[in-house]
Design a protein around this motif. Structure first.
Motif, PDB file in Angstrom:
ATOM      1  N   ALA A 132     -74.167  20.373 -71.175  1.00 36.26           N
ATOM      2  CA  ALA A 132     -72.849  20.901 -71.538  1.00 36.26           C
ATOM      3  C   ALA A 132     -71.875  20.845 -70.371  1.00 36.26           C
ATOM      4  CB  ALA A 132     -72.984  22.345 -72.015  1.00 36.26           C
ATOM      5  N   ASP A 133     -70.654  20.408 -70.675  1.00 33.72           N
ATOM      6  CA  ASP A 133     -69.544  20.533 -69.746  1.00 33.72           C
ATOM      7  C   ASP A 133     -69.026  21.967 -69.863  1.00 33.72           C
ATOM      8  OD1 ASP A 133     -69.703  17.725 -69.388  1.00 33.72           O
ATOM      9  OD2 ASP A 133     -68.269  17.384 -71.007  1.00 33.72           O
ATOM     10  N   GLU A 134     -68.416  22.469 -68.795  1.00 32.94           N
ATOM     11  CA  GLU A 134     -67.794  23.791 -68.821  1.00 32.94           C
ATOM     12  C   GLU A 134     -66.359  23.672 -68.320  1.00 32.94           C
ATOM     13  OE1 GLU A 134     -70.453  27.413 -67.570  1.00 32.94           O
ATOM     14  OE2 GLU A 134     -70.627  25.818 -66.081  1.00 32.94           O
ATOM     15  N   MET A 135     -65.473  24.405 -68.975  1.00 34.36           N
ATOM     16  CA  MET A 135     -64.089  24.457 -68.504  1.00 34.36           C
ATOM     17  C   MET A 135     -63.777  25.895 -68.108  1.00 34.36           C
ATOM     18  SD  MET A 135     -60.586  23.522 -70.492  1.00 34.36           S
ATOM     19  CE  MET A 135     -59.192  24.560 -70.127  1.00 34.36           C
ATOM     20  N   PHE A 136     -63.234  26.066 -66.906  1.00 32.62           N
ATOM     21  CA  PHE A 136     -62.825  27.369 -66.400  1.00 32.62           C
ATOM     22  C   PHE A 136     -61.306  27.375 -66.252  1.00 32.62           C
ATOM     23  CE2 PHE A 136     -67.087  26.620 -64.704  1.00 32.62           C
ATOM     24  CZ  PHE A 136     -67.742  27.809 -65.014  1.00 32.62           C
ATOM     25  N   LEU A 137     -60.637  28.326 -66.900  1.00 29.41           N
ATOM     26  CA  LEU A 137     -59.185  28.482 -66.827  1.00 29.41           C
ATOM     27  C   LEU A 137     -58.884  29.864 -66.258  1.00 29.41           C
ATOM     28  CD1 LEU A 137     -56.193  27.802 -67.549  1.00 29.41           C
ATOM     29  CD2 LEU A 137     -56.688  28.666 -69.849  1.00 29.41           C
ATOM     30  N   VAL A 138     -58.179  29.908 -65.142  1.00 29.16           N
ATOM     31  CA  VAL A 138     -57.872  31.181 -64.493  1.00 29.16           C
ATOM     32  C   VAL A 138     -56.682  31.829 -65.190  1.00 29.16           C
ATOM     33  CG1 VAL A 138     -57.256  32.330 -62.341  1.00 29.16           C
ATOM     34  CG2 VAL A 138     -58.767  30.334 -62.302  1.00 29.16           C
ATOM     35  N   TRP A 139     -56.885  33.061 -65.612  1.00 28.29           N
ATOM     36  CA  TRP A 139     -55.827  33.851 -66.248  1.00 28.29           C
ATOM     37  C   TRP A 139     -55.156  34.746 -65.203  1.00 28.29           C
ATOM     38  CZ3 TRP A 139     -52.726  34.481 -70.201  1.00 28.29           C
ATOM     39  CH2 TRP A 139     -52.216  35.747 -70.514  1.00 28.29           C
ATOM     40  N   LYS A 140     -55.963  35.400 -64.368  1.00 31.92           N
ATOM     41  CA  LYS A 140     -55.434  36.334 -63.382  1.00 31.92           C
ATOM     42  C   LYS A 140     -56.301  36.284 -62.129  1.00 31.92           C
ATOM     43  CE  LYS A 140     -53.764  40.122 -65.162  1.00 31.92           C
ATOM     44  NZ  LYS A 140     -53.673  41.469 -65.757  1.00 31.92           N
ATOM     45  N   GLY A 141     -55.674  36.355 -60.962  1.00 29.14           N
ATOM     46  CA  GLY A 141     -56.410  36.364 -59.707  1.00 29.14           C
ATOM     47  C   GLY A 141     -56.652  34.962 -59.168  1.00 29.14           C
ATOM     48  N   ARG A 142     -57.519  34.904 -58.168  1.00 23.19           N
ATOM     49  CA  ARG A 142     -57.901  33.620 -57.551  1.00 23.19           C
ATOM     50  C   ARG A 142     -59.394  33.437 -57.752  1.00 23.19           C
ATOM     51  NH1 ARG A 142     -53.705  35.598 -54.832  1.00 23.19           N
ATOM     52  NH2 ARG A 142     -52.086  34.140 -54.158  1.00 23.19           N
ATOM     53  N   PHE A 143     -59.782  32.204 -58.042  1.00 23.39           N
ATOM     54  CA  PHE A 143     -61.153  31.890 -58.448  1.00 23.39           C
ATOM     55  C   PHE A 143     -61.509  30.550 -57.823  1.00 23.39           C
ATOM     56  CE2 PHE A 143     -63.766  29.786 -61.850  1.00 23.39           C
ATOM     57  CZ  PHE A 143     -64.827  30.682 -61.911  1.00 23.39           C
ATOM     58  N   ARG A 144     -62.757  30.390 -57.467  1.00 24.04           N
ATOM     59  CA  ARG A 144     -63.139  29.086 -56.925  1.00 24.04           C
ATOM     60  C   ARG A 144     -64.442  28.611 -57.552  1.00 24.04           C
ATOM     61  NH1 ARG A 144     -64.047  32.800 -52.895  1.00 24.04           N
ATOM     62  NH2 ARG A 144     -66.157  32.806 -52.031  1.00 24.04           N
TER      63      ARG A 144
END
Length: 121
Positions: free
Chosen positions: A48-60
């Motif tokens: 599986a591919d995963e998509m991460f979309l940041v809504w709030k804050g900083r993420f790495r």
């Protein structure tokens, strides 16, 4: 689901970290909401591919050879089979798009980070 979803309201409904909640399902995929802080274990998802979309804050998203830092409104797709871990120095809110059957810790051993499946918000 034929009505608008208020992400601010949905994220306010829970406070724990690394426990994704299903906000919607479509075409065999989950739209999962997760609050994150700290560092998640190294893992991959073979199918599986995963998509991460940041809504709030900083993420790495950390890979063995680089780190991709994301701000609100930015996203990344991690291809299947690619080892990675996610992290946030301070709390961040992230949407994850992935197949419904995906376990959040992938091929890593079961741990306190392994979230129960199917929790909704």
């Amino acid at each position: 689901m034929t009505q608008a979803v208020d992400l601010t309201e949905k994220f306010a409904a829970f406070s724990d970290h690394w426990r994704p909640r299903v906000a919607a399902q479509l075409n065999g995929q989950d739209v999962r909401l997760v609050k994150v802080q700290g560092v998640f274990p190294w893992h991959s998802h073979a199918d599986a591919d995963e998509m991460f979309l940041v809504w709030k804050g900083r993420f790495r998203v950390e890979f063995r050879d680089r780190v991709v830092a994301l701000e609100p409104g930015q996203f990344i797709v991690v291809p299947r089979g690619v080892e990675h871990r996610t992290a946030a120095d301070e709390e961040a809110e992230v949407l994850i798009f992935e197949p419904s059957e995906v376990i959040n810790t992938g091929d890593a051993p079961v741990s306190d980070f392994t979230a129960p499946q199917g929790q909704t918000v």
